[in-house]
Design a protein around this motif. Sequence first.
Motif, short mmCIF file in Angstrom:
data_model
loop_
_atom_site.label_atom_id
_atom_site.label_comp_id
_atom_site.label_asym_id
_atom_site.label_seq_id
_atom_site.Cartn_x
_atom_site.Cartn_y
_atom_site.Cartn_z
N SER A 94 23.73 -0.03 10.66
CA SER A 94 24.83 0.23 11.60
C SER A 94 24.98 -1.47 12.16
N LEU A 95 23.85 -2.08 12.39
CA LEU A 95 24.02 -3.61 12.63
C LEU A 95 24.98 -4.38 11.70
N ALA A 96 24.66 -4.15 10.37
CA ALA A 96 25.33 -4.73 9.16
C ALA A 96 26.82 -4.24 9.47
N ASP A 97 27.17 -3.11 9.43
CA ASP A 97 28.41 -2.59 9.43
C ASP A 97 29.39 -3.02 10.55
N TYR A 98 28.70 -3.12 11.74
CA TYR A 98 29.18 -3.72 12.84
C TYR A 98 29.46 -5.27 12.89
N VAL A 99 28.58 -6.11 12.52
CA VAL A 99 28.74 -7.23 11.98
C VAL A 99 29.83 -7.57 11.22
N LEU A 152 32.38 -1.53 22.86
CA LEU A 152 32.02 -0.26 22.33
C LEU A 152 30.84 0.30 22.60
N SER A 153 30.58 1.58 22.73
CA SER A 153 29.40 1.98 22.85
C SER A 153 29.17 3.55 22.28
N GLN A 154 28.71 3.52 20.90
CA GLN A 154 28.73 4.80 20.39
C GLN A 154 27.70 4.65 18.94
N ASP A 155 27.22 5.65 18.71
CA ASP A 155 26.31 5.78 17.50
C ASP A 155 25.41 4.76 17.42
N ASN A 156 24.42 4.63 18.55
CA ASN A 156 23.30 3.46 18.43
C ASN A 156 23.92 2.22 18.23
N VAL A 157 25.09 1.86 18.61
CA VAL A 157 25.58 0.36 18.64
C VAL A 157 26.28 0.23 19.86
#
Length: 137
Positions: free
Chosen positions: A60-65, A26-31
């Motif tokens: 964002s990092l916390a959400d995707y982790v 995935l590559s979106q919204d700075n992630v």
Amino acid sequence: MALFLHFIVALYTQVHADNFTGISVLSQDNVEINFSTMPVMGFLEINIIVDAKESTAINSLADYVQKTVSYVLKDYHHGRCDSYNLFFFEEAGKYIVKLTPRFIVSPYYVGYKIAQNFSEEHLLALREEFRESLLDE
């Protein structure tokens, strides 16, 4: 304290930039999320990368982790994985979390430092399953 810092610096010297690259999930919204094709140790290492300069980087990092942990515990290997490790890095202006599902450690690695890796074909199949899991929520 100096001994501790030396230990931490020594740990970082074993991990290189190519350990954070791989098959894009995935590559979106700075992630950016990828499956490492140069894992440090395990079959599967999931890298979650954000630009540290962005104001939403930590959130964002916390959400995707959290989403990645959910996938590993509920869906990966049909929910048979009940443990994982998180490793945190700051490298080249990016915050990186390397998530590794935990299983019994391979004797090949312990005895000979020979890492066992999934084939690219298998990683591509996993990518589709994982991507669907990320986008469902």
